[in-house]
Scaffold this motif. Structure first.
Motif, PDB file in Angstrom:
ATOM      1  N   SER A  45       0.802  -1.217   0.000  1.00 20.44           N
ATOM      2  CA  SER A  45       0.000   0.000   0.000  1.00 20.44           C
ATOM      3  C   SER A  45       0.836   1.269   0.000  1.00 20.44           C
ATOM      4  O   SER A  45       0.326   2.331  -0.318  1.00 20.44           O
ATOM      5  N   MET A  46       2.128   1.172   0.353  1.00 22.74           N
ATOM      6  CA  MET A  46       2.918   2.400   0.449  1.00 22.74           C
ATOM      7  C   MET A  46       4.372   2.148   0.116  1.00 22.74           C
ATOM      8  O   MET A  46       4.855   1.011   0.162  1.00 22.74           O
ATOM      9  N   GLY A  47       5.046   3.241  -0.240  1.00 24.74           N
ATOM     10  CA  GLY A  47       6.465   3.182  -0.543  1.00 24.74           C
ATOM     11  C   GLY A  47       7.186   4.343   0.107  1.00 24.74           C
ATOM     12  O   GLY A  47       6.639   5.429   0.250  1.00 24.74           O
ATOM     13  N   PHE A  48       8.435   4.094   0.533  1.00 24.25           N
ATOM     14  CA  PHE A  48       9.269   5.114   1.153  1.00 24.25           C
ATOM     15  C   PHE A  48      10.529   5.281   0.323  1.00 24.25           C
ATOM     16  O   PHE A  48      11.259   4.319   0.088  1.00 24.25           O
ATOM     17  N   SER A  81      -4.962   1.725 -14.386  1.00 30.46           N
ATOM     18  CA  SER A  81      -5.783   0.973 -15.335  1.00 30.46           C
ATOM     19  C   SER A  81      -6.088  -0.359 -14.677  1.00 30.46           C
ATOM     20  O   SER A  81      -5.670  -0.606 -13.556  1.00 30.46           O
ATOM     21  N   SER A  82      -6.769  -1.219 -15.392  1.00 26.63           N
ATOM     22  CA  SER A  82      -7.035  -2.547 -14.828  1.00 26.63           C
ATOM     23  C   SER A  82      -5.778  -3.418 -14.867  1.00 26.63           C
ATOM     24  O   SER A  82      -5.760  -4.490 -14.312  1.00 26.63           O
ATOM     25  N   HIS A  83      -4.728  -2.916 -15.518  1.00 27.01           N
ATOM     26  CA  HIS A  83      -3.497  -3.700 -15.660  1.00 27.01           C
ATOM     27  C   HIS A  83      -2.355  -3.235 -14.771  1.00 27.01           C
ATOM     28  O   HIS A  83      -1.490  -4.031 -14.419  1.00 27.01           O
ATOM     29  N   TYR A  84      -2.308  -1.925 -14.436  1.00 27.54           N
ATOM     30  CA  TYR A  84      -1.166  -1.393 -13.695  1.00 27.54           C
ATOM     31  C   TYR A  84      -1.582  -0.435 -12.593  1.00 27.54           C
ATOM     32  O   TYR A  84      -2.543   0.310 -12.729  1.00 27.54           O
ATOM     33  N   ASP A  85      -0.788  -0.443 -11.519  1.00 27.29           N
ATOM     34  CA  ASP A  85      -0.860   0.559 -10.465  1.00 27.29           C
ATOM     35  C   ASP A  85       0.428   1.369 -10.563  1.00 27.29           C
ATOM     36  O   ASP A  85       1.464   0.851 -10.985  1.00 27.29           O
ATOM     37  N   SER A  86       0.379   2.635 -10.172  1.00 24.63           N
ATOM     38  CA  SER A  86       1.593   3.439 -10.208  1.00 24.63           C
ATOM     39  C   SER A  86       1.733   4.247  -8.921  1.00 24.63           C
ATOM     40  O   SER A  86       0.762   4.505  -8.216  1.00 24.63           O
ATOM     41  N   MET A  87       2.969   4.620  -8.632  1.00 22.33           N
ATOM     42  CA  MET A  87       3.292   5.417  -7.460  1.00 22.33           C
ATOM     43  C   MET A  87       4.207   6.538  -7.943  1.00 22.33           C
ATOM     44  O   MET A  87       5.177   6.283  -8.652  1.00 22.33           O
ATOM     45  N   GLU A  88       3.874   7.769  -7.561  1.00 30.40           N
ATOM     46  CA  GLU A  88       4.617   8.925  -8.069  1.00 30.40           C
ATOM     47  C   GLU A  88       5.244   9.721  -6.928  1.00 30.40           C
ATOM     48  O   GLU A  88       4.651   9.882  -5.872  1.00 30.40           O
ATOM     49  N   PHE A  89       6.458  10.194  -7.184  1.00 29.46           N
ATOM     50  CA  PHE A  89       7.192  11.039  -6.250  1.00 29.46           C
ATOM     51  C   PHE A  89       7.723  12.238  -7.030  1.00 29.46           C
ATOM     52  O   PHE A  89       8.059  12.110  -8.204  1.00 29.46           O
ATOM     53  N   THR A  90       7.809  13.404  -6.380  1.00 25.93           N
ATOM     54  CA  THR A  90       8.479  14.566  -6.956  1.00 25.93           C
ATOM     55  C   THR A  90       9.574  14.938  -5.972  1.00 25.93           C
ATOM     56  O   THR A  90       9.286  15.222  -4.804  1.00 25.93           O
ATOM     57  N   VAL A  91      10.816  14.919  -6.434  1.00 22.31           N
ATOM     58  CA  VAL A  91      11.946  15.094  -5.521  1.00 22.31           C
ATOM     59  C   VAL A  91      12.986  16.055  -6.083  1.00 22.31           C
ATOM     60  O   VAL A  91      12.979  16.369  -7.270  1.00 22.31           O
ATOM     61  N   LYS A  92      13.883  16.491  -5.205  1.00 24.94           N
ATOM     62  CA  LYS A  92      15.065  17.223  -5.635  1.00 24.94           C
ATOM     63  C   LYS A  92      16.208  16.876  -4.676  1.00 24.94           C
ATOM     64  O   LYS A  92      15.984  16.580  -3.503  1.00 24.94           O
ATOM     65  N   GLY A 147       4.894   7.470  -0.773  1.00 23.67           N
ATOM     66  CA  GLY A 147       3.911   7.349  -1.837  1.00 23.67           C
ATOM     67  C   GLY A 147       2.929   6.231  -1.594  1.00 23.67           C
ATOM     68  O   GLY A 147       3.188   5.320  -0.809  1.00 23.67           O
ATOM     69  N   ASN A 148       1.787   6.321  -2.250  1.00 20.53           N
ATOM     70  CA  ASN A 148       0.764   5.275  -2.227  1.00 20.53           C
ATOM     71  C   ASN A 148       0.434   4.902  -3.664  1.00 20.53           C
ATOM     72  O   ASN A 148       0.565   5.720  -4.571  1.00 20.53           O
ATOM     73  N   TRP A 149      -0.012   3.676  -3.847  1.00 26.99           N
ATOM     74  CA  TRP A 149      -0.360   3.210  -5.191  1.00 26.99           C
ATOM     75  C   TRP A 149      -1.625   3.892  -5.677  1.00 26.99           C
ATOM     76  O   TRP A 149      -2.593   4.040  -4.935  1.00 26.99           O
TER      77      TRP A 149
END
Length: 133
Positions: free
Chosen positions: A34-37, A69-80, A63-65
């Motif tokens: 459910s989450m990513g660090f 689509s019905s095929h993929y989940d994605s998790m997005e981060f914006t960093v510097k 981040g969270n998923w």
């Protein structure tokens, strides 16, 4: 075990303090958690062992998923990254917190790690280029 890959990875080279997006993707209907660090690791030429360098990382580090689509989940981060050097990013993926059933709180299962390729963070230009002829 989660099986995620970078869809948008860090650029090969970027200037200090410039924001960039990171997106990972995993097949839907798998145990992606459910989450990513997100953490930053420094790689120096003096040592083959990377060191954790997250004090130089700013932005969305958790981040969270999102169901894309019905095929993929994605998790997005914006960093510097705030310091020049050679680095790679690591995203630790975790499952939903669950009750321990022993009265001592919650347990979170570690599901996997996604690592980026190495990238370079350059110094900002201290002065504009001159037009010498």
């Amino acid at each position: 075990m989660a099986s995620a890959d970078f869809v948008i990875a860090p650029p090969e080279s970027i200037k200090v303090g410039r924001e960039f997006p990171i997106i990972i993707q995993a097949p839907a209907n798998q145990n992606n958690g459910s989450m990513g660090f997100l953490t930053l690791h420094s790689v120096t030429s003096r040592s083959s062992r990377p060191s954790e360098a997250s004090e130089y990382l700013k932005g969305s580090l958790v981040g969270n998923w999102d169901v894309m689509s019905s095929h993929y989940d994605s998790m997005e981060f914006t960093v510097k990254v705030t310091r020049p050097g050679s680095y790679y990013l690591q995203i630790q993926l975790y499952g939903e917190p669950r009750d321990n059933h022993d009265g001592r709180g919650l347990t979170v299962e570690h599901l996997g790690v996604v690592e980026s390729q190495r990238f370079r963070v350059r110094e900002k230009s201290s002065s504009p280029r001159s037009n010498k002829r």
